[in-house]
Design an enzyme around this catalytic site. Structure first.
Site, short mmCIF file in Angstrom:
data_model
loop_
_atom_site.label_atom_id
_atom_site.label_comp_id
_atom_site.label_asym_id
_atom_site.label_seq_id
_atom_site.Cartn_x
_atom_site.Cartn_y
_atom_site.Cartn_z
CE LYS A 33 -1.44 1.52 3.68
NZ LYS A 33 -2.01 2.20 5.15
CB THR A 34 3.70 2.44 2.07
OG1 THR A 34 2.86 2.20 3.42
CG2 THR A 34 4.38 3.66 2.53
CG ASP A 217 -2.74 5.71 4.22
OD1 ASP A 217 -3.34 4.54 3.67
OD2 ASP A 217 -1.84 5.48 4.96
CD GLU A 218 -4.48 2.57 7.49
OE1 GLU A 218 -5.25 1.89 7.17
OE2 GLU A 218 -3.19 1.92 7.26
CD GLN A 248 -5.50 -4.74 7.30
OE1 GLN A 248 -4.71 -4.70 8.16
NE2 GLN A 248 -5.25 -4.52 5.99
NE ARG A 604 -1.31 -7.35 11.13
CZ ARG A 604 -1.50 -6.48 10.02
NH1 ARG A 604 -0.37 -5.51 9.81
NH2 ARG A 604 -2.58 -6.59 9.01
#
Length: 671
Positions: A33-34, A217-218, A248, A604
């Protein structure tokens, strides 16, 4: 250009090159994503989009800082300088500093942090004669924060026929009145007043003209006010790009509304939707379980993660006798794997659902000399001495800040007792003036003890004289002179008789001076106001992970804290009905969010995932039988025996509420 687009998979490339019109990027866990975010903005700059026309918002200062750094490395020097990249709160704060007077906010308003909010709520409940046994201030504050995140007005509750709701509404209203009197905004207010500011057509036109491209973002974590800010600024040009993952979305309890990302293509029917599904973090077996688990949620964008990392080990599910053997098993397993493989302690994380679970794990880790870090310990900004010094500085910046004045009016002791303070508060409310003005006009009020009022007035004047140091080059001097003027060393000596502790407290104060020096060096227009803003905004982030100190340690953290992180080997403990999913969420019908939380925990893990559950666990001082979490069945593609689970949980709850355990339902608490 070719370098900018290199090593992007087809979906990432499509997201990067779509720079006009609304765009929804569904970025699954570990899908890069980043990289997509930063390269898309860099690509826009390379195509001639002016940097000053781009507004990019995220949720933490750390994420915003990383975004800026990565973009700067991708584009020619200084070409990204005019980008607006920051958190929602920092963007709103700057806007209100410039235009807040249009919505009745003074430009020198202070920011109320979490501890001061709690004081303000206690004061509000006291003013309403509501005892803390009826409504706990912290719980009331949480409810008010949630109401603000939903754009709910206090008046909508005040007139409710439900006595409890009406009480919350009155506390909400009085709490806000107290903040306004002090010239203070809390963090929710930064968003709320920004929404009100955008009701002003002139201001809205200014932001629309300035920002032709809005990026978030998010996006799954946005609440009501944040959604309104994005929609209003971006709906004219419709160049809105939102990146997130509905799978998420785990912050519904604090106002995040997953429906915003689920309905983005309804808000913008012409939107391009890009799904990032290639995962570069976890093995195939881990993702297989994650996909099966999250697939049980019905309200979601359909997507399935696929691994670029190979098959890997099966997910290991282990049943233990009780919570003590669970902790012993996990710690012994970590020690054994460090001894027999190339793993180091930093490769391991123990994730849990509730804050009380790590105690036994800490005991085992300490007994066996395993280095660890428990995420969520005391923040630097929660230290008494730090809070005291910041309260002094806030008063110099804003003399009407009642919360800060109440904190330090008698720190160190100046002979100003609680009786004097209480009478002064009553006079301030009666005459509609700030608390500081009451003390400065002390001779006018016979109700006040002359000696105490004189001492308070002298203290306020001392702070006022320090305003002459409120200049860029004198910011560090201001902190030094403040400590001398108020004789704060006396407070350290009184509070901490142990020399080692005193030294640590002085070091914390020295760190404030260090931060002031860094602030002056980094900000050409630095002053006390900008310094306090930076400190307030940085304190809202989750704990900064000190990479150097955590480099060789096992990490312990809640599932909520683990979002955005990754570890080679993960132990997801306490996978039982009542813990994960949490019993409160089951009762409230919030299973979908609990499942998303479990999904976050599973994803994770990079190479190895172990999940544990116990046959019994202590609850309210009693040993009760447990049932394995339904999520353990789901990630194996099986149907959980829900009826049997509910029967066991019912017996467990009955055991926990029998006489002597003092457990009450929400309805009982209200009565």
């Amino acid at each position: 250009m070719s370098k900018l687009l290199a090593k992007l998979n087809p979906e990432q490339l499509k997201a990067v090159k779509t720079i006009s019109g609304p765009l929804l990027v569904l970025a699954g866990a570990g899908t890069g994503k980043t990289r997509v975010i930063t390269r898309r903005i860099a690509y826009m700059l390379s195509k001639g989009v002016p940097a000053k026309s781009i507004l990019a918002m995220t949720f933490t200062n750390k994420a915003a800082g990383e975004m800026k750094e990565r973009i700067a490395k991708l584009v020619p020097k200084n070409s990204s300088r005019d980008l607006t990249v920051g958190t929602f709160h920092s963007f709103c704060l700057k806007a209100l500093r410039s235009y807040g007077d249009r919505v009745g906010i003074k430009r020198n308003f202070a920011i109320c942090d979490a501890a001061d909010q709690l004081v303000a709520m206690r004061n509000a409940l006291r003013d309403l004669n509501i005892s803390e046994t009826t409504i706990k201030p912290k719980a009331c504050l949480g409810r008010v924060s949630l109401l603000k995140s939903q754009l709910a007005d206090p008046e909508s509750l005040v007139n409710s026929s439900d006595e409890w709701e009406s009480m919350i509404g009155r506390a909400y209203r009085r709490y806000d009145e107290g903040l306004r009197t002090s010239g203070v905004l809390d963090f929710d207010d930064l968003l709320l007043y920004m929404v009100r500011l955008l009701d002003d057509k002139k201001t809205l036109d200014h932001f629309r003209k300035r920002y032709c491209h809005v990026f978030v973002d998010e996006y799954q974590d946005t609440n009501g006010p944040q959604y309104q800010i994005v929609q209003r600024i971006g709906e004219q040009h419709r160049n809105i790009c939102v990146v997130g993952d509905d799978d998420q979305s785990i912050y519904g309890w604090r106002g995040a509304d997953v429906s915003k990302i689920l309905n983005f293509d309804k808000d913008f029917p012409e939107a391009t939707v890009v799904k990032l599904e290639t995962n570069y973090r976890s093995t195939k077996e881990i993702l297989k379980g994650a996909n099966l688990l999250i697939g049980n949620n019905t309200s979601r964008h359909e997507k399935s993660l696929r691994s670029a990392m190979g098959r890997g080990e099966d997910i290991k599910i282990t049943k233990l006798y009780d919570e003590e053997t669970e902790a012993e098993f996990v710690v012994n397993d970590i020690i054994e794997r460090v001894r027999t493989t190339r793993a180091s302690y930093k490769d391991f994380a123990i994730l849990f659902r509730t804050q009380v679970q790590p105690r036994l794990f800490e005991m085992q880790l300490r007994q066996k000399d395993v280095p660890y870090t428990l995420v969520g310990g005391m923040s630097f900004f929660d230290r008494k001495e730090v809070r005291d010094v910041l309260a002094y500085l806030k008063l110099i910046s804003n003399p009407d800040d009642e919360l800060s004045l109440l904190r330090v009016i008698n720190v160190p002791s100046r002979g100003i007792g609680m009786t004097t303070v209480k009478k002064a508060l009553e006079l301030a409310a009666k005459h509609g003036i700030p608390l500081a003005s009451v003390f400065q006009r002390g001779s006018e009020f016979s109700e006040l003890n002359p000696s105490a009022a004189s001492s308070a007035c002298s203290f306020i004047n001392t702070l006022k004289h320090l305003e002459k140091y409120n200049k860029e080059e004198l910011l560090v001097t201001l902190v030094k002179e403040l400590l001398i003027s108020v004789d704060y060393g006396r407070e350290i000596q009184r509070t901490y008789p142990d020399e080692l502790t005193r030294t640590a407290r002085y070091e914390a104060i020295n760190e404030i001076m260090n931060m002031a020096e860094i602030h002056v060096r980094q900000k050409p227009d630095a002053n006390l106001s900008t310094f306090l803003e930076d400190l307030a905004l940085s304190a809202t982030d989750d704990k900064d992970d000190d990479k150097e100190s955590n480099d060789r340690k096992v990490m312990l953290m809640t599932l909520h804290s683990a979002k955005g992180l990754e570890f080679e080997q993960v132990y997801l403990v306490g996978a039982e009905e009542g813990l994960l999913p949490h019993s409160r969420s089951v009762q409230d019908g919030c299973i979908d969010e609990e499942r998303r939380l479990a999904y976050v925990g599973v994803t994770r893990a990079k190479r190895r995932l172990t999940m544990t559950h116990t046959a019994s666990r202590a609850k309210y001082g009693e040993r009760v039988a447990t049932m394995p979490s339904r999520f353990l069945f789901e990630l194996r593609g099986r149907t959980p025996p829900i009826e049997k689970m509910e029967d066991v949980m019912k017996k467990r709850d009955e055991a926990s509420v029998r006489p002597g355990n003092h457990r009450k339902t929400k309805a009982q608490k209200r009565r």
